[in-house]
Motif scaffolding. Sequence first.
Motif, PDB file in Angstrom:
ATOM      1  N   ASN A 145      -8.317  -4.988 -19.846  1.00  0.00           N
ATOM      2  CA  ASN A 145      -7.367  -4.238 -20.660  1.00  0.00           C
ATOM      3  C   ASN A 145      -7.572  -4.379 -22.164  1.00  0.00           C
ATOM      4  OD1 ASN A 145      -6.296  -6.866 -21.165  1.00  0.00           O
ATOM      5  ND2 ASN A 145      -5.129  -6.703 -19.246  1.00  0.00           N
ATOM      6  N   GLY A 146      -8.467  -5.269 -22.576  1.00  0.00           N
ATOM      7  CA  GLY A 146      -8.675  -5.467 -24.007  1.00  0.00           C
ATOM      8  C   GLY A 146      -7.699  -6.446 -24.622  1.00  0.00           C
ATOM      9  N   SER A 147      -7.039  -7.238 -23.806  1.00  0.00           N
ATOM     10  CA  SER A 147      -6.078  -8.213 -24.311  1.00  0.00           C
ATOM     11  C   SER A 147      -6.760  -9.167 -25.300  1.00  0.00           C
ATOM     12  CB  SER A 147      -5.526  -9.010 -23.118  1.00  0.00           C
ATOM     13  OG  SER A 147      -4.344  -9.655 -23.472  1.00  0.00           O
ATOM     14  N   PRO A 148      -6.200  -9.347 -26.510  1.00  0.00           N
ATOM     15  CA  PRO A 148      -6.820 -10.242 -27.482  1.00  0.00           C
ATOM     16  C   PRO A 148      -6.973 -11.653 -26.904  1.00  0.00           C
ATOM     17  CG  PRO A 148      -5.115  -8.931 -28.530  1.00  0.00           C
ATOM     18  CD  PRO A 148      -5.020  -8.671 -27.058  1.00  0.00           C
ATOM     19  N   HIS A 149      -8.069 -12.270 -27.217  1.00  0.00           N
ATOM     20  CA  HIS A 149      -8.389 -13.617 -26.721  1.00  0.00           C
ATOM     21  C   HIS A 149      -8.414 -13.667 -25.194  1.00  0.00           C
ATOM     22  CE1 HIS A 149      -7.974 -14.897 -30.860  1.00  0.00           C
ATOM     23  NE2 HIS A 149      -6.786 -14.304 -30.887  1.00  0.00           N
ATOM     24  N   ASN A 150      -8.562 -12.516 -24.567  1.00  0.00           N
ATOM     25  CA  ASN A 150      -8.672 -12.421 -23.097  1.00  0.00           C
ATOM     26  C   ASN A 150      -7.471 -13.012 -22.366  1.00  0.00           C
ATOM     27  OD1 ASN A 150     -11.174 -11.383 -23.751  1.00  0.00           O
ATOM     28  ND2 ASN A 150     -12.204 -12.389 -22.057  1.00  0.00           N
ATOM     29  N   ILE A 151      -6.302 -12.954 -22.996  1.00  0.00           N
ATOM     30  CA  ILE A 151      -5.129 -13.575 -22.377  1.00  0.00           C
ATOM     31  C   ILE A 151      -4.652 -12.749 -21.185  1.00  0.00           C
ATOM     32  CG2 ILE A 151      -2.711 -14.226 -22.732  1.00  0.00           C
ATOM     33  CD1 ILE A 151      -3.485 -14.813 -25.664  1.00  0.00           C
ATOM     34  N   ALA A 152      -4.541 -13.422 -20.054  1.00  0.00           N
ATOM     35  CA  ALA A 152      -4.114 -12.742 -18.814  1.00  0.00           C
ATOM     36  C   ALA A 152      -2.722 -13.155 -18.393  1.00  0.00           C
ATOM     37  CB  ALA A 152      -5.095 -13.044 -17.688  1.00  0.00           C
TER      38      ALA A 152
ATOM     39  N   PHE B 239       7.266 -17.580 -16.784  1.00  0.00           N
ATOM     40  CA  PHE B 239       5.827 -17.310 -16.792  1.00  0.00           C
ATOM     41  C   PHE B 239       5.572 -15.884 -16.337  1.00  0.00           C
ATOM     42  CE2 PHE B 239       5.951 -17.594 -12.267  1.00  0.00           C
ATOM     43  CZ  PHE B 239       6.953 -18.527 -12.036  1.00  0.00           C
ATOM     44  N   GLY B 240       4.491 -15.331 -16.868  1.00  0.00           N
ATOM     45  CA  GLY B 240       4.124 -13.969 -16.470  1.00  0.00           C
ATOM     46  C   GLY B 240       2.625 -13.806 -16.527  1.00  0.00           C
ATOM     47  N   MET B 241       2.098 -12.979 -15.669  1.00  0.00           N
ATOM     48  CA  MET B 241       0.663 -12.679 -15.695  1.00  0.00           C
ATOM     49  C   MET B 241       0.417 -11.269 -15.181  1.00  0.00           C
ATOM     50  SD  MET B 241      -0.486 -15.251 -12.598  1.00  0.00           S
ATOM     51  CE  MET B 241      -2.242 -14.851 -12.637  1.00  0.00           C
ATOM     52  N   MET B 242      -0.640 -10.641 -15.690  1.00  0.00           N
ATOM     53  CA  MET B 242      -0.948  -9.280 -15.240  1.00  0.00           C
ATOM     54  C   MET B 242      -1.609  -9.253 -13.853  1.00  0.00           C
ATOM     55  SD  MET B 242       0.484  -7.341 -17.359  1.00  0.00           S
ATOM     56  CE  MET B 242       0.018  -5.871 -16.454  1.00  0.00           C
ATOM     57  N   PRO B 243      -2.622 -10.061 -13.582  1.00  0.00           N
ATOM     58  CA  PRO B 243      -3.236 -10.009 -12.246  1.00  0.00           C
ATOM     59  C   PRO B 243      -2.273 -10.506 -11.165  1.00  0.00           C
ATOM     60  CG  PRO B 243      -4.713 -11.020 -13.837  1.00  0.00           C
ATOM     61  CD  PRO B 243      -3.370 -10.957 -14.480  1.00  0.00           C
ATOM     62  N   HIS B 244      -2.628 -10.229  -9.923  1.00  0.00           N
ATOM     63  CA  HIS B 244      -1.704 -10.389  -8.801  1.00  0.00           C
ATOM     64  C   HIS B 244      -2.053 -11.568  -7.886  1.00  0.00           C
ATOM     65  CE1 HIS B 244       0.565  -6.601  -9.205  1.00  0.00           C
ATOM     66  NE2 HIS B 244      -0.557  -6.121  -9.706  1.00  0.00           N
TER      67      HIS B 244
ATOM     68  N   ARG C 124      -9.382  -3.670 -10.318  1.00  0.00           N
ATOM     69  CA  ARG C 124     -10.626  -4.428 -10.126  1.00  0.00           C
ATOM     70  C   ARG C 124     -10.295  -5.908 -10.009  1.00  0.00           C
ATOM     71  NH1 ARG C 124     -14.685  -3.032 -13.290  1.00  0.00           N
ATOM     72  NH2 ARG C 124     -13.944  -1.085 -14.189  1.00  0.00           N
ATOM     73  N   HIS C 125     -11.229  -6.659  -9.465  1.00  0.00           N
ATOM     74  CA  HIS C 125     -10.995  -8.090  -9.304  1.00  0.00           C
ATOM     75  C   HIS C 125     -11.325  -8.819 -10.603  1.00  0.00           C
ATOM     76  CE1 HIS C 125     -11.268  -7.823  -4.659  1.00  0.00           C
ATOM     77  NE2 HIS C 125     -10.231  -7.214  -5.170  1.00  0.00           N
TER      78      HIS C 125
ATOM     79  N   LEU D 144     -10.250 -18.649 -10.757  1.00  0.00           N
ATOM     80  CA  LEU D 144      -9.717 -17.927  -9.594  1.00  0.00           C
ATOM     81  C   LEU D 144     -10.184 -16.481  -9.632  1.00  0.00           C
ATOM     82  CD1 LEU D 144      -5.931 -18.800  -9.950  1.00  0.00           C
ATOM     83  CD2 LEU D 144      -7.668 -20.142  -8.778  1.00  0.00           C
ATOM     84  N   MET D 145     -10.351 -15.906  -8.466  1.00  0.00           N
ATOM     85  CA  MET D 145     -10.532 -14.450  -8.442  1.00  0.00           C
ATOM     86  C   MET D 145      -9.235 -13.822  -7.941  1.00  0.00           C
ATOM     87  SD  MET D 145     -13.198 -11.829  -6.732  1.00  0.00           S
ATOM     88  CE  MET D 145     -14.646 -12.648  -7.280  1.00  0.00           C
ATOM     89  N   VAL D 146      -8.679 -12.960  -8.768  1.00  0.00           N
ATOM     90  CA  VAL D 146      -7.368 -12.377  -8.485  1.00  0.00           C
ATOM     91  C   VAL D 146      -7.435 -10.885  -8.800  1.00  0.00           C
ATOM     92  CG1 VAL D 146      -4.925 -12.458  -9.106  1.00  0.00           C
ATOM     93  CG2 VAL D 146      -6.250 -14.558  -9.106  1.00  0.00           C
ATOM     94  N   PRO D 147      -6.881 -10.030  -7.944  1.00  0.00           N
ATOM     95  CA  PRO D 147      -6.933  -8.595  -8.236  1.00  0.00           C
ATOM     96  C   PRO D 147      -6.073  -8.204  -9.436  1.00  0.00           C
ATOM     97  CG  PRO D 147      -6.316  -9.000  -5.939  1.00  0.00           C
ATOM     98  CD  PRO D 147      -6.249 -10.315  -6.660  1.00  0.00           C
ATOM     99  N   SER D 148      -6.626  -7.358 -10.271  1.00  0.00           N
ATOM    100  CA  SER D 148      -5.842  -6.730 -11.343  1.00  0.00           C
ATOM    101  C   SER D 148      -5.617  -5.278 -10.960  1.00  0.00           C
ATOM    102  CB  SER D 148      -6.609  -6.748 -12.664  1.00  0.00           C
ATOM    103  OG  SER D 148      -6.610  -8.017 -13.230  1.00  0.00           O
TER     104      SER D 148
END
Lengths: 258, 771
Positions: free
Chosen positions: A206-213, A223-228, A133-134, A157-161
Motif C-alpha cells: 500500500n505504500g505505507s511509510p516505513h513499511n508499517i503494517a 492494536f490494529g493491523m492491515m493484514p489478516h 496478496r500474501h 510471518l506470511m499473512v494475507p493482505s
Amino acid sequence: MIEMRPQDIHACIVRIEGTNNEDEMYRAFKNVGATPHLVHLNELKTLDPYQCIMIPGGFSAGDYVRAGAIFASRIRSRLFDELLDFVDHGYPVGGICNGFQVLVELGLLPGDGEPGEVTACLAENDSARFECRHSLLLRTPSNPCAFTSRLPEGERLMVPSAHAEGKLLLAGGIRAYKRIEERGQVLFKYVNYANETEAPYPWNPNGSPHNIAGICNEKGNVFGMMPHPERAFDIENENGYAGRTLFESLIRYIGETF
Amino acid sequence: MVNNMGDVTRLSLNVSDDELARISEETGTGLSVNELKEIRDYFEKEGRDPTDIELQALGQAWSEHCCYKSSKYYLKKYLFHLDAPQNIRVIKEDAGLVEFDDDHAYAVALESHNHPSAIEPYGGAATGIGGILRDVVCMGAQPVALVDPIFFAPLTTDYDELPRGVKHPKFIFSGVVSGIRDYGNRVGIPTVAGMTTFHPGYLGNCLVNVGCIGIVKKDDIIYSRVGGVGDLFVLAGGGTGRDGIHGVTFASKELADDSETSSRSAVQVGDPIMKEPLIHACLEANAKKLLTGLKDLGGGGLSCVVGEMAEAAGFGAHIDLEKVHLKEGGMLPWEIWVSESQERMMMSVTKDNLDDVLAIFDKWDVPAVVIGEVTPEERVHVFWKGEEIYDMEISFVTTGPMYQRPTEPPVRDQDGEARFETPANLEEVLIDILSSCNIASKDWVIRQYDFEVRANTTSPSLVGTANSETHADAAVVRPVEGSSRGLAITSDVNPHLVARDPYWGAASAVDETVRNLAAVGARVHSFADCLNFGNPEKPEKMWEFSMAVQGLAFVAEKVGATFVSGNVSLYNEAPAGACPPTPTIMGIGIIEDAALTATPLFKSAGDTLYLIGETKDELGASAYYRIMGADGGTVPRVDPDLLARASEALVSLIEDRTVVACHDVSEGGIAIALSEMCLGSTMGASIELHDELGPDTSLFSESNTRWICEVEPANEDAFEKALAESNVPFTKIGSTGWDRLTISHKGRQLVSLSTSKLMDAWQRPLWETMG
C-alpha cells in the motif's frame, strides 16, 4: 493468582452491515479456546460481559465516506465513553483491516492525541487498487503488546493482505513516525524474503511509510493491523501457524492480566 | 381501445397484426404477434381485455431469458435426463443442490449478465454478482465462493475499428473487473476462480458470466415455494425502483447501436451494503426455521417470484401492490410489478412467525414488509389501492411458449489442412504464445478480488512463492468448519475451439473442466453451464447451440457428474456480429483432504516428469495456429471413457502423494504447460520428446485428456503401474532441475529459456496494457 481459563474469556466481535470478516474472526477465537460472541452494534448495550473487543475487517457501511469512518461515528454516538473506560482498564481492543481503520477513526490508534482525537488515517494504496496478496510481516521490536507477546521479535510471518486503503499516514509527519517507533508502537513491518524493512511494492502493498503494517497504542492494549492473521490460522492453511500465535498471545494476556 | 383506470390501462388485443406488433413495440414487452394472439385468446375466455400490468407480466414470463423458449427443446432432449446419485435437487430451483457430506449440501448457480455489462460494464457486472448470490441464498445456503468467467474483444482493438455505439474493450474490461471487485469484496464472499478470455467476436458483445457456490446444512435447505394458504408474502431488502425495468426482455434481443440510450434503464443499480446484511438476515431467519419459502427477485421481479412461489406449492396469491416499499415516488403499478431492482428477497412466513422475522430484519436495518397472502386457488390477484388490476391463472403465465427453431450448419470445411511453413525458431513462438493475452498472467484481475475472505480458501487461483505465483488449475475452498473435505472449483471453455467446431469445442470444455479438477486432486462432482450464443432465430446460431449441447452431454454422461444448474443467454449479437459460441462450464470437484491439493509448480530438482495421455495432430483453432495466422486443422477430440479412467487414476496418485506437482495440458500445448510449471518457483526442467509428430505439433498440439506430472524417482514404478493398470497411456518426458526449461524433440533442441525469461514474458503483458 489464578489465570482466567480461556473459555471464560468472552470476546465481543462487533458487526454492522458490511463488516464481513466476522466469521473467520469468530473461528479464530474459538480455535484458541476462548468464547467469542458476534454482536450487532444495534444490540450492543454494554461492554460489561466482555474482556476483549474486536472490530473485524470488511467494508463497514460500504466505506463510502472514508474507510471505517461510518462505523466509528456510530460507535462514538452509542458507546464511546464506555469504550474509553474499557481501554483505560487495560482490556484489549483490536482491529484487523477495516477494524484497524475504525480504531484509527476513533482516535484510539495511535492514540497520541486527546481522547477521541483522530491523529492518523489509512489512505488509499499507492497502486490506487484493491490489493489481495500474501504479505511477509516482520515482528519489529515494540512495547509489550496484548496481541504479539508470544511472537518473538525478528520473527517473520506470511499473512494475507486484502485492502484498498492501508497506507498509514500520521498527522505530524516525520516526527510522528519517529515518535511511534521510539515509543515502541510499531508491531509489524512489510518485508521481503531478505527481511528488508524498506522493501518496495509489492512487498509493501500500500505504500505505507516505513513499511508499517500494524501498530499498538503506547500501553499495548489497543492494536490494529492491515493484514489478516485470522485468515492465516490452521495447519492446512498455506500460511502456516502465523495467525494462531497472535490470538494465543491475546488470550494469554487476558488470562494473566484479569 | 384504451380503457384508462387511473394508474392502470386496459389494452384491447382485438386489432390487426400490425397493431399487435405496434403494441409489443410500445409496451416494450418483446412479445411476438403470435404470442399476443395466444394472449388474446386467453382473455377472450376471461371475457375482458388485459391490463397493462398483465401484459407486462406475460412479456417478462415469456421472454427468452425467463422461459427458455428457444433452448428448452434441446436442453430437454440432450441434457436434462442426465442424473447422478449425489444430486439432491437440480435444474428446478435457482441453484442446484448436491450432496457435500452426510450433513451438508452445496448449492451451485451460474448465470450471465452480458447485455447489461455491454451497456454499463461496472453496474452490469456488479449486479451480476448480486443476482447470483441471491440464487444461492434462496436455497438457505451461505455463499462461500464466487466465480467470474469474463470474455472481451482484444484490448489492442483499434479505436477506429469500433462500430457506432460500441465501447472499447479496455473500458469494458476495466469496468467489469471494477464492478465485480467492488460488489464481491463488499459482500465479503471470495472470488476464487474464473477466466478472462479474449476473442474478436466479443466486440460490442462482452460476456460476463458469474457463478456462486454455497454451503447449507441439509436440515436448513429451503425451497422457492410457499408453505400453505394464509402464509404471508414478506418482501425484504432494498426499495423497488425504476432501475432494471425490462431487463429480461432487453436480454432477449440483439444489442443495437443505440442500446446505450434506449436500454439504460434495463440495467440495475447495485448496493452491496444492502445485500450483505440481507444475506445475514435471510439466513438467520431460515436457520431459526421461521420461513416456509424463500426466493430471490431476479429477472421479471415480483411478476415472476410471486407466481412461481405460489405455483410450486399448488396455491395462489393475493398481493396489495401499494405496500411495496419504493425507491422513488410516482411509479406505475406495472413498473413496480416487473422492476428488477437489486437486493430484494421474497419470503413466505406463517402469521405466527411474522413478528420474529420482522425483528431479525429490523436488527440488521433491512426493510421488510408484508405485501400479500397465499390463497387456495392457483391464480394471482394483484390489487392497487383496493382495486383489482391483475387476475390470471398462474400456469398460463409460467408455461410460456416452446419453439423448435430450425438449424442449419454453416458451409465450412471442419477439418481442412492448414498450410504454412513451420517456423525455424519455435522458442520465439513459445514466448509469443506465453505472452499472448489469453495465456499470460491474469493476476492484474485476480489480485483486485478478495479471494481469501471467509478464510476458507485453502488453495487460491494464484499459487507459489509470494509475489511470483503461477495460476492454479482450480481453487479449493473448505466450506465446513472442522472438516478437511474441500470443494475444488474451476471454469473453462475455449471459444476459439467452439467457434471452429461447436460439438468438439463444447466436448473439449467439459474435458478441460474435468482435467483441471483432477490436476488439483479432485474428483468431478457437478457442473453448471452458462450457454452464451447468438440469435436463435438465425438457423446457423441455433445449429451452433444444438451441436454444443450435444457435445457437452457426450462427455458429461461418462464422468459421473451432471449439469445441476445453468443459464442460457441468447441474442449475444451486436452491430459487429455475434459472439463466438461460448458454453462456459463451471466444474465442482470434491477433494477428500484439502491439505493434499496439488499445485503446478515444480517441487524439487531431480524428479521425473511424465506426460499422461497422448499428443495427436490436433491443432485446429489452437493458440499456435492463431499466432501463425493459420486456418484449418482438427479441433481436439475427446474420449470420455479415457477421461474418466485417467482422471480417477491421477487423483489417486495425487492422494497418495506419488504425484507431487501436476498441471493439465491445454491452450498452447505441452510447451506452455511446462512453462507454467516453471513459474511460481524458479525451478526449471529438461525435456526430451520422442513422438512421431512434427516438432511444432509435439510442442503446441492441444489434444485433450493430458497432464504433466512430477514424480519422485523412487515412486516411478508405483506411478507407471497404477496408470498401466487403468489402461491410461503415459510417457516419461524428462526431469526437473536448474533454472532453465529446455525441450528437445527427437534429439534436436527446440527450446532453452531461463525461468526468469519465462516469468517475464508471462507476467507483464496485462499490466503493460492496463497499467
